[in-house]
Design a protein around this motif. Structure first.
Motif, PDB file in Angstrom:
ATOM      1  N   LEU A  31     -66.888 -25.256  14.125  1.00 44.56           N
ATOM      2  CA  LEU A  31     -67.743 -24.096  13.843  1.00 44.56           C
ATOM      3  C   LEU A  31     -66.901 -22.861  13.528  1.00 44.56           C
ATOM      4  CD1 LEU A  31     -70.646 -23.081  13.705  1.00 44.56           C
ATOM      5  CD2 LEU A  31     -70.531 -22.583  16.155  1.00 44.56           C
ATOM      6  N   ILE A  32     -65.788 -22.679  14.256  1.00 36.83           N
ATOM      7  CA  ILE A  32     -64.880 -21.557  14.002  1.00 36.83           C
ATOM      8  C   ILE A  32     -64.287 -21.675  12.594  1.00 36.83           C
ATOM      9  CG2 ILE A  32     -62.685 -20.490  14.679  1.00 36.83           C
ATOM     10  CD1 ILE A  32     -63.313 -21.436  17.562  1.00 36.83           C
ATOM     11  N   ALA A  33     -63.835 -22.882  12.241  1.00 32.52           N
ATOM     12  CA  ALA A  33     -63.242 -23.120  10.918  1.00 32.52           C
ATOM     13  C   ALA A  33     -64.250 -22.844   9.816  1.00 32.52           C
ATOM     14  CB  ALA A  33     -62.734 -24.553  10.822  1.00 32.52           C
ATOM     15  N   GLN A  34     -65.495 -23.266  10.039  1.00 35.01           N
ATOM     16  CA  GLN A  34     -66.542 -23.039   9.041  1.00 35.01           C
ATOM     17  C   GLN A  34     -66.798 -21.553   8.836  1.00 35.01           C
ATOM     18  OE1 GLN A  34     -70.021 -25.293  10.149  1.00 35.01           O
ATOM     19  NE2 GLN A  34     -68.875 -27.224  10.185  1.00 35.01           N
ATOM     20  N   GLU A  35     -66.800 -20.807   9.954  1.00 37.32           N
ATOM     21  CA  GLU A  35     -67.027 -19.362   9.842  1.00 37.32           C
ATOM     22  C   GLU A  35     -65.878 -18.690   9.104  1.00 37.32           C
ATOM     23  OE1 GLU A  35     -68.123 -17.244  13.296  1.00 37.32           O
ATOM     24  OE2 GLU A  35     -69.997 -18.324  13.547  1.00 37.32           O
ATOM     25  N   LYS A  36     -64.649 -19.136   9.353  1.00 32.38           N
ATOM     26  CA  LYS A  36     -63.480 -18.584   8.647  1.00 32.38           C
ATOM     27  C   LYS A  36     -63.598 -18.842   7.147  1.00 32.38           C
ATOM     28  CE  LYS A  36     -59.630 -18.454  11.931  1.00 32.38           C
ATOM     29  NZ  LYS A  36     -58.306 -19.015  12.260  1.00 32.38           N
ATOM     30  N   GLU A  37     -63.939 -20.077   6.799  1.00 29.86           N
ATOM     31  CA  GLU A  37     -64.040 -20.440   5.394  1.00 29.86           C
ATOM     32  C   GLU A  37     -65.172 -19.693   4.708  1.00 29.86           C
ATOM     33  OE1 GLU A  37     -64.057 -24.684   4.992  1.00 29.86           O
ATOM     34  OE2 GLU A  37     -62.160 -24.908   6.071  1.00 29.86           O
ATOM     35  N   SER A  38     -66.238 -19.472   5.450  1.00 31.91           N
ATOM     36  CA  SER A  38     -67.351 -18.685   4.918  1.00 31.91           C
ATOM     37  C   SER A  38     -66.898 -17.247   4.645  1.00 31.91           C
ATOM     38  CB  SER A  38     -68.517 -18.694   5.912  1.00 31.91           C
ATOM     39  OG  SER A  38     -69.566 -17.884   5.436  1.00 31.91           O
ATOM     40  N   PHE A  39     -66.077 -16.735   5.547  1.00 33.78           N
ATOM     41  CA  PHE A  39     -65.512 -15.382   5.382  1.00 33.78           C
ATOM     42  C   PHE A  39     -64.614 -15.323   4.144  1.00 33.78           C
ATOM     43  CE2 PHE A  39     -61.831 -12.605   6.163  1.00 33.78           C
ATOM     44  CZ  PHE A  39     -62.472 -11.372   6.225  1.00 33.78           C
ATOM     45  N   TYR A  40     -63.750 -16.344   3.970  1.00 35.50           N
ATOM     46  CA  TYR A  40     -62.852 -16.392   2.809  1.00 35.50           C
ATOM     47  C   TYR A  40     -63.642 -16.439   1.511  1.00 35.50           C
ATOM     48  CZ  TYR A  40     -59.218 -17.584   6.243  1.00 35.50           C
ATOM     49  OH  TYR A  40     -58.348 -17.572   7.308  1.00 35.50           O
ATOM     50  N   LYS A  71     -66.648 -15.283   0.967  1.00 35.24           N
ATOM     51  CA  LYS A  71     -67.247 -13.957   0.713  1.00 35.24           C
ATOM     52  C   LYS A  71     -66.210 -13.005   0.105  1.00 35.24           C
ATOM     53  CE  LYS A  71     -70.893 -14.044   4.233  1.00 35.24           C
ATOM     54  NZ  LYS A  71     -71.349 -13.497   5.536  1.00 35.24           N
ATOM     55  N   LYS A  72     -65.002 -13.063   0.661  1.00 33.05           N
ATOM     56  CA  LYS A  72     -63.924 -12.203   0.154  1.00 33.05           C
ATOM     57  C   LYS A  72     -63.552 -12.586  -1.284  1.00 33.05           C
ATOM     58  CE  LYS A  72     -63.086  -9.287   3.423  1.00 33.05           C
ATOM     59  NZ  LYS A  72     -63.244  -7.837   3.163  1.00 33.05           N
ATOM     60  N   ILE A  73     -63.525 -13.870  -1.556  1.00 32.65           N
ATOM     61  CA  ILE A  73     -63.224 -14.339  -2.905  1.00 32.65           C
ATOM     62  C   ILE A  73     -64.265 -13.819  -3.896  1.00 32.65           C
ATOM     63  CG2 ILE A  73     -63.274 -16.417  -4.361  1.00 32.65           C
ATOM     64  CD1 ILE A  73     -61.769 -17.851  -2.060  1.00 32.65           C
ATOM     65  N   GLN A  74     -65.539 -13.913  -3.491  1.00 30.18           N
ATOM     66  CA  GLN A  74     -66.608 -13.392  -4.349  1.00 30.18           C
ATOM     67  C   GLN A  74     -66.465 -11.888  -4.552  1.00 30.18           C
ATOM     68  OE1 GLN A  74     -68.777 -15.026  -6.069  1.00 30.18           O
ATOM     69  NE2 GLN A  74     -68.418 -17.069  -5.236  1.00 30.18           N
ATOM     70  N   GLN A  75     -66.030 -11.208  -3.506  1.00 26.50           N
ATOM     71  CA  GLN A  75     -65.872  -9.745  -3.570  1.00 26.50           C
ATOM     72  C   GLN A  75     -64.775  -9.334  -4.560  1.00 26.50           C
ATOM     73  OE1 GLN A  75     -65.081  -7.930   0.257  1.00 26.50           O
ATOM     74  NE2 GLN A  75     -64.376  -6.012  -0.682  1.00 26.50           N
ATOM     75  N   PHE A  76     -63.666 -10.083  -4.553  1.00 25.23           N
ATOM     76  CA  PHE A  76     -62.503  -9.687  -5.360  1.00 25.23           C
ATOM     77  C   PHE A  76     -62.348 -10.482  -6.659  1.00 25.23           C
ATOM     78  CE2 PHE A  76     -61.068  -8.591  -0.938  1.00 25.23           C
ATOM     79  CZ  PHE A  76     -61.010  -7.217  -1.121  1.00 25.23           C
ATOM     80  N   THR A  77     -63.334 -11.308  -6.980  1.00 32.62           N
ATOM     81  CA  THR A  77     -63.175 -12.236  -8.109  1.00 32.62           C
ATOM     82  C   THR A  77     -62.820 -11.569  -9.430  1.00 32.62           C
ATOM     83  OG1 THR A  77     -64.192 -14.070  -9.289  1.00 32.62           O
ATOM     84  CG2 THR A  77     -65.643 -12.268  -8.668  1.00 32.62           C
ATOM     85  N   SER A  78     -63.285 -10.342  -9.671  1.00 30.65           N
ATOM     86  CA  SER A  78     -62.980  -9.682 -10.948  1.00 30.65           C
ATOM     87  C   SER A  78     -62.345  -8.309 -10.772  1.00 30.65           C
ATOM     88  CB  SER A  78     -64.263  -9.530 -11.775  1.00 30.65           C
ATOM     89  OG  SER A  78     -64.813 -10.787 -12.072  1.00 30.65           O
ATOM     90  N   SER A  79     -62.083  -7.946  -9.513  1.00 29.19           N
ATOM     91  CA  SER A  79     -61.610  -6.570  -9.275  1.00 29.19           C
ATOM     92  C   SER A  79     -60.172  -6.482  -8.771  1.00 29.19           C
ATOM     93  CB  SER A  79     -62.534  -5.866  -8.271  1.00 29.19           C
ATOM     94  OG  SER A  79     -62.546  -6.571  -7.036  1.00 29.19           O
ATOM     95  N   ASN A  80     -59.702  -7.511  -8.018  1.00 30.75           N
ATOM     96  CA  ASN A  80     -58.364  -7.423  -7.432  1.00 30.75           C
ATOM     97  C   ASN A  80     -57.734  -8.817  -7.393  1.00 30.75           C
ATOM     98  OD1 ASN A  80     -56.162  -7.276  -5.567  1.00 30.75           O
ATOM     99  ND2 ASN A  80     -56.995  -5.361  -4.798  1.00 30.75           N
ATOM    100  N   ASN A  81     -56.836  -9.064  -8.332  1.00 30.84           N
ATOM    101  CA  ASN A  81     -56.240 -10.405  -8.459  1.00 30.84           C
ATOM    102  C   ASN A  81     -55.361 -10.782  -7.266  1.00 30.84           C
ATOM    103  OD1 ASN A  81     -57.362 -11.116 -10.995  1.00 30.84           O
ATOM    104  ND2 ASN A  81     -55.932  -9.721 -11.982  1.00 30.84           N
ATOM    105  N   ASP A  82     -54.656  -9.788  -6.704  1.00 25.00           N
ATOM    106  CA  ASP A  82     -53.790 -10.075  -5.542  1.00 25.00           C
ATOM    107  C   ASP A  82     -54.615 -10.535  -4.344  1.00 25.00           C
ATOM    108  OD1 ASP A  82     -51.468  -9.457  -6.894  1.00 25.00           O
ATOM    109  OD2 ASP A  82     -51.546  -7.342  -6.364  1.00 25.00           O
ATOM    110  N   SER A  83     -55.728  -9.832  -4.097  1.00 24.04           N
ATOM    111  CA  SER A  83     -56.612 -10.220  -2.985  1.00 24.04           C
ATOM    112  C   SER A  83     -57.276 -11.565  -3.267  1.00 24.04           C
ATOM    113  CB  SER A  83     -57.681  -9.146  -2.767  1.00 24.04           C
ATOM    114  OG  SER A  83     -57.079  -7.934  -2.376  1.00 24.04           O
ATOM    115  N   LEU A  84     -57.634 -11.777  -4.545  1.00 22.81           N
ATOM    116  CA  LEU A  84     -58.248 -13.055  -4.918  1.00 22.81           C
ATOM    117  C   LEU A  84     -57.286 -14.210  -4.662  1.00 22.81           C
ATOM    118  CD1 LEU A  84     -60.601 -14.585  -6.188  1.00 22.81           C
ATOM    119  CD2 LEU A  84     -59.669 -14.054  -8.441  1.00 22.81           C
ATOM    120  N   LEU A  85     -56.019 -14.017  -4.995  1.00 26.38           N
ATOM    121  CA  LEU A  85     -55.006 -15.046  -4.726  1.00 26.38           C
ATOM    122  C   LEU A  85     -54.809 -15.261  -3.224  1.00 26.38           C
ATOM    123  CD1 LEU A  85     -52.161 -14.367  -7.337  1.00 26.38           C
ATOM    124  CD2 LEU A  85     -53.533 -16.433  -7.113  1.00 26.38           C
TER     125      LEU A  85
END
Length: 587
Positions: free
Chosen positions: A43-52, A54-68
């Motif tokens: 459950l902890i791993a799933q929540e972490k991956e869900s967080f990642y 969300k962050k990927i969606q957030q930075f997908t077109s705005s910040n390549n370093d964060s996306l990587l």
């Protein structure tokens, strides 16, 4: 996560009467707590991956370093679907950073991993389609049109296995758009537009059916967003097709292009939340239509009006290229070159839109040819032809009158540059041969003169000896007295004064006079006159301040020189300083 289960731990402690003993002495409790910890680990791993995600969606077109960064985190997932999704986003980041080869390599490895897995997981199938879509755009922008087309067809085959008929229609619509793009680039404009128009008509029905089956889980806004996105992109593709297929600046296709761009803009206003760059992107498309219509001044006014947020909206490269093209056609060469160089400097970071690169190279080759910088003209002409050949190599149809550049004009300019270069090389070869002949003549003539000079010197020495022997004391004294009177009379200030004049005045000849100067003053007549003139100038400069304000030319004329440069050289040789610096030292 253990803290979230306090009630369960309390129940355990009540059951096993933990009040009597310390917890670490009760093995049953320790076992239950360890079991509880590992049951919550997933459950902890799933929540972490869900967080990642969300962050990927957030930075997908705005910040390549964060996306990587977050893509690399998610790549460690044991869930193959999340891992593949992470790799796809990693490839997207590299693509957006213009490292196209790296992005292509990642996507090819993803395809291999998917094929090796041989799974029927729906999420894996969706990722497979997504990977192929990204590869399509890479091949399209690399002008590998056949590869792009093959990827689109492969994507179509995989989509046929999608059980959800409505979702299949949505995916198929996207694939058909990709196929239409390639057909348009290959010159089949009418066929491409028919595909796009049919796709556009089917979009509302596709998304209404997806809403009916609750595909978006009652998120109507999300459905509306994707419908608007697909409608605007399809209309823009139709507009681009009309623009690309126009064969002259009066073509009715240009009005059609403008119409579809405007229709796309009307629908784009429905985005919720609204896209900030909607109006800017639309107006820049209109500016391109105006360029195709040869209305360069009007286009430039529009471009300048929507240039303020070019960095924020990532439109600066389009603006640089369009400004360069407008200025070139308005005969404002310096501005055209300025924006061409800006485009090339940024192209290293953002390697896209090769058609604009062709136009920019062509502008520079024209500029350098007109300014007779033939080597630079040839360099950019070769780059233009190279890019154009690469572009046409991947097409079965060549648009000979592209609105950004003219194919025939480029070839004509290249031929002119090559002809000019050949003529220049021939001219240099002729000049080199001529110079060799002249230098050879001068060299042999110089050697001949040296030989004659040596003989003349021997003869002159003999004559001087005879003169020394023949000149009597009385004649010598008379000539010396005449030189003193000449010096006192300031006759040396006369610009027409020569040794011939003095010899005639003293009743002798130049040979006797030169001999007397050498014997009695230990210097030549020229050195003697130079000394008299400069000594006189130094006296008047020190005695009368008005001369300090004279120009060098005026001072030269004042003491008998007709040439300011000759005067300056003589003054520096005699005084060791330039006349202007000497005058400054007096101040």
């Amino acid at each position: 996560m253990i803290l979230l289960n306090k009630r369960l731990i309390f129940t355990i402690s009540e059951k096993y009467k933990l009040n009597r003993y310390p917890i670490f002495l009760n093995y049953k409790v320790i076992f239950l707590i360890v079991l509880l910890f590992f049951s919550n680990f997933d459950l902890i791993a799933q929540e972490k991956e869900s967080f990642y995600l969300k962050k990927i969606q957030q930075f997908t077109s705005s910040n390549n370093d964060s996306l990587l960064y977050y893509s690399n985190k998610l790549k460690r997932s044991t869930d193959i679907c999340n891992r593949i999704k992470a790799l796809n986003f990693e490839a997207k980041a590299y693509y957006q950073m213009s490292n196209v080869n790296k992005a292509e390599s990642i996507l090819k490895n993803v395809l291999k991993e998917i094929n090796d897995n041989n799974s029927d997981l729906v999420c894996l199938k969706m990722n497979h389609l997504n990977t192929l879509n990204k590869l399509f755009w890479i091949y399209k922008n690399k002008r590998s049109y056949q590869k792009a087309y093959d990827v689109a067809i492969e994507r179509k085959k995989i989509s046929e296995s999608i059980e959800n008929k409505n979702y299949y229609n949505a995916i198929n619509n996207s694939i058909n758009n990709n196929i239409a793009i390639i057909k348009d680039l290959m010159g089949f404009h009418e066929e491409a537009r028919n595909i796009l128009k049919n796709n556009y008509k089917s979009l509302p029905d596709i998304y209404n059916k997806l809403i009916e089956q609750n595909y978006f889980k009652d998120d109507i806004k999300k459905a509306g967003y994707y419908l608007t996105l697909n409608q605007t992109s399809t209309l823009n593709l139709i507009g681009e097709s009309f623009l690309q297929s126009s064969d002259n600046y009066k073509s009715i296709y240009l009005d059609s292009a403008s119409y579809y761009f405007k229709e796309s803009f009307k629908i784009a206003k429905n985005f919720a939340p609204p896209h900030k760059d909607t109006e800017t992107v639309y107006q820049l498309r209109e500016a391109e239509v105006l360029i195709a219509k040869h209305q360069y001044k009007k286009s430039l006014e529009l471009i300048n009006q929507y240039s303020k947020n070019s960095k924020e909206y990532n439109t600066y490269q389009k603006i640089n290229s369009l400004k360069a093209i407008c200025f070139q056609n308005l005969e404002e060469k310096d501005s055209a070159v300025k924006y061409s160089r800006k485009f090339l400097n940024n192209f290293k970071k953002q390697r896209n839109n090769k058609e604009r690169l062709i136009a920019i190279y062509n502008i520079l080759s024209n500029y350098y040819f007109q300014t007779e910088q033939i080597d630079s003209a040839r360099k950019y002409s070769e780059l233009t032809i190279s890019e154009l050949n690469l572009f046409n190599k991947n097409k079965t149809y060549v648009n000979k009158a592209h609105y950004l550049y003219n194919y025939n004009d480029i070839n004509k300019l290249n031929e002119k540059i090559l002809t000019n270069k050949r003529n220049k090389n021939l001219w240099f070869l002729t000049l080199a041969v001529f110079l060799i002949v002249i230098l050879s003549y001068l060299f042999f003539n110089y050697k001949k003169k040296i030989k004659e000079s040596s003989l003349n010197k021997i003869e002159q020495d003999i004559i001087n000896e005879k003169k020394d022997y023949n000149i009597d004391k009385i004649t010598e004294d008379t000539i010396l007295q005449g030189i003193i009177e000449f010096k006192n009379s300031k006759g040396f200030l006369d610009k027409n004064f020569t040794i011939n004049v003095l010899a005639k005045k003293l009743g002798t000849n130049t040979s006797y006079l030169s001999y007397i100067f050498n014997q009695n003053y230990n210097q030549s007549f020229k050195q003697f006159i130079t000394k008299l003139r400069i000594d006189y100038l130094i006296i008047i400069l020190n005695e009368d301040t008005k001369y300090k304000n004279y120009t060098i030319k005026a001072l030269a004329e004042e003491i008998g020189y007709t040439n300011a440069s000759a005067f300056s050289r003589a003054f520096k040789k005699y005084m060791g300083i330039n006349p202007s610096d000497y005058i400054k030292s007096l101040n």
